[in-house]
Design an enzyme around this catalytic site. Structure first.
Site, PDB file in Angstrom:
ATOM      1  N   GLY A   1     -10.551 -48.221 -19.948  1.00  0.00           N
ATOM      2  CA  GLY A   1     -11.532 -49.109 -20.605  1.00  0.00           C
ATOM      3  C   GLY A   1     -11.662 -48.882 -22.106  1.00  0.00           C
ATOM      4  O   GLY A   1     -10.685 -48.623 -22.798  1.00  0.00           O
ATOM      5  N   VAL A   2     -12.909 -48.959 -22.566  1.00  0.00           N
ATOM      6  CA  VAL A   2     -13.114 -48.824 -24.023  1.00  0.00           C
ATOM      7  C   VAL A   2     -12.803 -47.391 -24.476  1.00  0.00           C
ATOM      8  O   VAL A   2     -12.292 -47.179 -25.574  1.00  0.00           O
ATOM      9  CB  VAL A   2     -14.556 -49.265 -24.391  1.00  0.00           C
ATOM     10  N   ASP A   3     -13.024 -46.426 -23.602  1.00  0.00           N
ATOM     11  CA  ASP A   3     -12.709 -45.013 -23.903  1.00  0.00           C
ATOM     12  C   ASP A   3     -11.209 -44.883 -24.183  1.00  0.00           C
ATOM     13  O   ASP A   3     -10.774 -44.306 -25.186  1.00  0.00           O
ATOM     14  CB  ASP A   3     -13.105 -44.167 -22.692  1.00  0.00           C
TER      15      ASP A   3
ATOM     16  N   TYR B   1     -18.258 -48.285 -14.474  1.00  0.00           N
ATOM     17  CA  TYR B   1     -19.519 -47.735 -13.936  1.00  0.00           C
ATOM     18  C   TYR B   1     -20.403 -48.798 -13.302  1.00  0.00           C
ATOM     19  O   TYR B   1     -21.510 -48.520 -12.854  1.00  0.00           O
ATOM     20  CB  TYR B   1     -20.247 -46.947 -15.018  1.00  0.00           C
TER      21      TYR B   1
HETATM   22  N1  APR Z   1     -13.613 -53.173 -26.891  1.00  0.00           N
HETATM   23  C1  APR Z   1     -14.849 -53.538 -26.445  1.00  0.00           C
HETATM   24  N2  APR Z   1     -15.205 -53.507 -25.152  1.00  0.00           N
HETATM   25  C2  APR Z   1     -14.267 -53.091 -24.256  1.00  0.00           C
HETATM   26  C3  APR Z   1     -12.960 -52.686 -24.641  1.00  0.00           C
HETATM   27  C4  APR Z   1     -12.659 -52.745 -26.027  1.00  0.00           C
HETATM   28  N3  APR Z   1     -11.449 -52.384 -26.499  1.00  0.00           N
HETATM   29  N4  APR Z   1     -12.279 -52.325 -23.512  1.00  0.00           N
HETATM   30  C5  APR Z   1     -13.110 -52.503 -22.472  1.00  0.00           C
HETATM   31  N5  APR Z   1     -14.305 -52.978 -22.913  1.00  0.00           N
HETATM   32  C6  APR Z   1     -15.496 -53.330 -22.135  1.00  0.00           C
HETATM   33  C7  APR Z   1     -15.327 -53.534 -20.660  1.00  0.00           C
HETATM   34  O1  APR Z   1     -14.803 -54.828 -20.391  1.00  0.00           O
HETATM   35  C8  APR Z   1     -16.772 -53.372 -20.179  1.00  0.00           C
HETATM   36  O2  APR Z   1     -17.494 -54.593 -20.328  1.00  0.00           O
HETATM   37  O3  APR Z   1     -16.404 -52.233 -22.226  1.00  0.00           O
HETATM   38  C9  APR Z   1     -17.341 -52.333 -21.159  1.00  0.00           C
HETATM   39  C10 APR Z   1     -17.511 -50.930 -20.556  1.00  0.00           C
HETATM   40  O4  APR Z   1     -16.497 -50.721 -19.585  1.00  0.00           O
HETATM   41  P1  APR Z   1     -15.755 -49.281 -19.428  1.00  0.00           P
HETATM   42  O5  APR Z   1     -14.895 -49.070 -20.595  1.00  0.00           O
HETATM   43  O6  APR Z   1     -15.147 -49.282 -18.067  1.00  0.00           O
HETATM   44  O7  APR Z   1     -16.945 -48.213 -19.516  1.00  0.00           O
HETATM   45  P2  APR Z   1     -17.985 -47.737 -18.401  1.00  0.00           P
HETATM   46  O8  APR Z   1     -18.298 -48.836 -17.420  1.00  0.00           O
HETATM   47  O9  APR Z   1     -19.108 -47.125 -19.188  1.00  0.00           O
HETATM   48  O10 APR Z   1     -17.186 -46.619 -17.595  1.00  0.00           O
HETATM   49  C11 APR Z   1     -16.902 -45.409 -18.277  1.00  0.00           C
HETATM   50  O11 APR Z   1     -14.598 -45.482 -17.646  1.00  0.00           O
HETATM   51  O12 APR Z   1     -12.869 -45.508 -19.122  1.00  0.00           O
HETATM   52  C12 APR Z   1     -13.608 -44.698 -18.312  1.00  0.00           C
HETATM   53  O13 APR Z   1     -13.543 -42.569 -19.412  1.00  0.00           O
HETATM   54  C13 APR Z   1     -14.379 -43.666 -19.099  1.00  0.00           C
HETATM   55  O14 APR Z   1     -14.971 -42.496 -17.108  1.00  0.00           O
HETATM   56  C14 APR Z   1     -15.474 -43.352 -18.118  1.00  0.00           C
HETATM   57  C15 APR Z   1     -15.793 -44.717 -17.513  1.00  0.00           C
END
Ligand code: APR
Length: 180
Positions: free
Chosen positions: A37-39, A130
């Site tokens: 994801g964004v991480d 999440y």
């Molecule tokens: N820019 C902006 N938003 C993004 C991007 C990006 N490049 N990539 C993904 N997103 C959005 C997703 O579509 C979602 O709406 O960010 C939002 C949060 O999604 P996740 O990244 O899955 O974060 P979260 O739900 O908080 O889960 C965190 O996921 O990636 C792993 O290491 C992270 O274990 C942690 C968990």
């Protein structure tokens, strides 16, 4: 009665890594060692220096960042000055998760203020892997981030797809209607 200063919140559809704000908030996990994801996107764009900075954050009982808290690092190859890593709750129920989601954003913005940031880019924390229900998260997040103590910050929410953009736009319009 002192007039309430307006909050400065905007929504963008796109990749948060392109933001040129002083800080970018990352939706991380407690290890702070990256993920999907964004991480994953932020670590890929920032480069290996970001992982090294995260590994330098001390572990407390095997955890670098508890759920609802935030940690700040440099930004590696990204244009921003700081990356603020926060860990949102894995959604289970409103009673269990709402307070932790609020804390994640609140602690992220307090760290931004403490580091003299004037602008912050934020993702929809917990709304992906999440599984936080997006409409509930949007209302809760915008109510938290529009509080008076954060009104000196220019806040840009980055939504990654049209559905999320629509959900957050509705929530922002509802908040403005209430606060006017
Ligand atoms: N820019 C902006 N938003 C993004 C991007 C990006 N490049 N990539 C993904 N997103 C959005 C997703 O579509 C979602 O709406 O960010 C939002 C949060 O999604 P996740 O990244 O899955 O974060 P979260 O739900 O908080 O889960 C965190 O996921 O990636 C792993 O290491 C992270 O274990 C942690 C968990």
């Amino acid at each position: 009665m002192e007039s309430m200063s307006a909050f400065n919140i905007s929504l963008q559809q796109g990749d948060i890594c392109l933001s040129e704000t002083d800080a970018i908030v990352n939706a991380a996990n407690s290890s702070l060692l990256g993920g999907g994801g964004v991480d994953g996107a932020i670590h890929a764009a920032a480069g290996p220096a970001l992982l090294a900075m995260c590994e330098g954050i001390p572990l407390l009982d095997g955890i670098r960042c508890p759920v609802g808290q935030a940690r700040i690092t440099g930004s590696g190859n990204l244009k921003c000055r700081y990356i603020i890593h926060t860990v949102g709750p894995i959604y289970s129920s409103d009673s269990e998760s709402a307070g932790l989601l609020q804390a994640a954003y609140q602690n992220s913005l307090l760290l931004a203020l403490a580091n003299n940031c004037r602008s912050v880019a934020l993702p929809a924390v917990s709304c992906g892997v999440y599984a936080y229900p997006a409409a509930k998260a949007a209302a809760l997040t915008l109510a938290t981030c529009s509080r008076p103590e954060f009104r000196d910050l220019k806040l840009e929410f980055y939504l990654f797809d049209e559905t999320m953009m629509l959900i957050w736009s509705r929530a922002l319009a509802e908040l403005k209607a209430v606060l006017v």
